[in-house]
Design an enzyme around this catalytic site. Sequence first.
Site, PDB file in Angstrom:
ATOM      1  N   SER A  40      -0.489 -21.154  14.151  1.00 34.22           N
ATOM      2  CA  SER A  40       0.766 -21.588  14.755  1.00 34.22           C
ATOM      3  C   SER A  40       1.140 -20.682  15.936  1.00 34.22           C
ATOM      4  O   SER A  40       0.378 -20.570  16.881  1.00 34.22           O
ATOM      5  CB  SER A  40       1.854 -21.642  13.684  1.00 34.22           C
ATOM      6  OG  SER A  40       2.938 -22.435  14.095  1.00 34.22           O
ATOM      7  N   ASP A 155       0.235 -28.058  11.495  1.00 35.77           N
ATOM      8  CA  ASP A 155       0.419 -26.607  11.438  1.00 35.77           C
ATOM      9  C   ASP A 155      -0.431 -25.937  10.352  1.00 35.77           C
ATOM     10  O   ASP A 155      -0.377 -26.300   9.184  1.00 35.77           O
ATOM     11  CB  ASP A 155       1.896 -26.311  11.179  1.00 35.77           C
ATOM     12  CG  ASP A 155       2.285 -24.892  11.538  1.00 35.77           C
ATOM     13  OD1 ASP A 155       1.609 -23.956  11.083  1.00 35.77           O
ATOM     14  OD2 ASP A 155       3.273 -24.723  12.275  1.00 35.77           O
TER      15      ASP A 155
END
Length: 265
Positions: A40, A155
């Site tokens: 991320s 993610d």
Amino acid sequence: MPKKLGLALGSGGARGIAHVGFLQALDEAGVKADFVTGCSMGSVVGACYCAGVPVAEMKKRALGLKLSQIATLNVAPIHANGLFRLNKTRKLLAELMGDKNFDELEIPFCCVATDLFEGKVVELKEGSVIDAVIASSAMPGAFVPVEKGNMRLVDGGITERVPTRELRAMGAEVVVAVDVLGDLMQKRLTSNLVDTLLRCVDIMDTRQTQSKKRSRARSVDLWLEPELGEMSQYNVKAKNLAFAYEKGYELGLANAEKIKKLTEE
């Protein structure tokens, strides 16, 4: 000969700006990573670092960051599985490091995403770096997933917040993990549905990461967490970003010599 150093930069939204401060402190101390993994926001910072973007430039961009520079509202969120598109993040990354493939990076890099179909961690280390970073950063519900082959990627923090295991496979002999989210803080909740859902995600993510931290204690030489207090990873404000940077810088200063010694032992 010094041992090869690997840095694992964890996910953390706005708190992830601490990674920039951490790298700045290491840079000043003459500590350079041989391998980097990211998840991320950690993948965003890690990719830029491995592409050779000066940390000073990363700091300048990071501290001036606004939500409007990251994403645009999706006109059909239900059909596209996300409220926002990360097209502005893509543009920002292209300006910073160019449209590079992984084999063009100065330092070997790998980031992780989560495949929604199979529910597993996916290592991204080939092809377009920007495509991989966007996939690693696509928080479910908030951002549109990335389609790649038979996978739908979101993610990486859903399954692997701090990708340490991948560093050993890349060849790192010393593994340093930077977890900007740390332990779960008590929080006063509102009756807002989104607030409740995000809190649930944070709880599951933190408990899973703590379990992995314990199970991988022998393979991680140094697990570091900047002291970011109650700062929210979802709040992109100038004062928060500056605070995160400074705390990351302090963390790097406090551990640079320790990391040097680990690579020399």
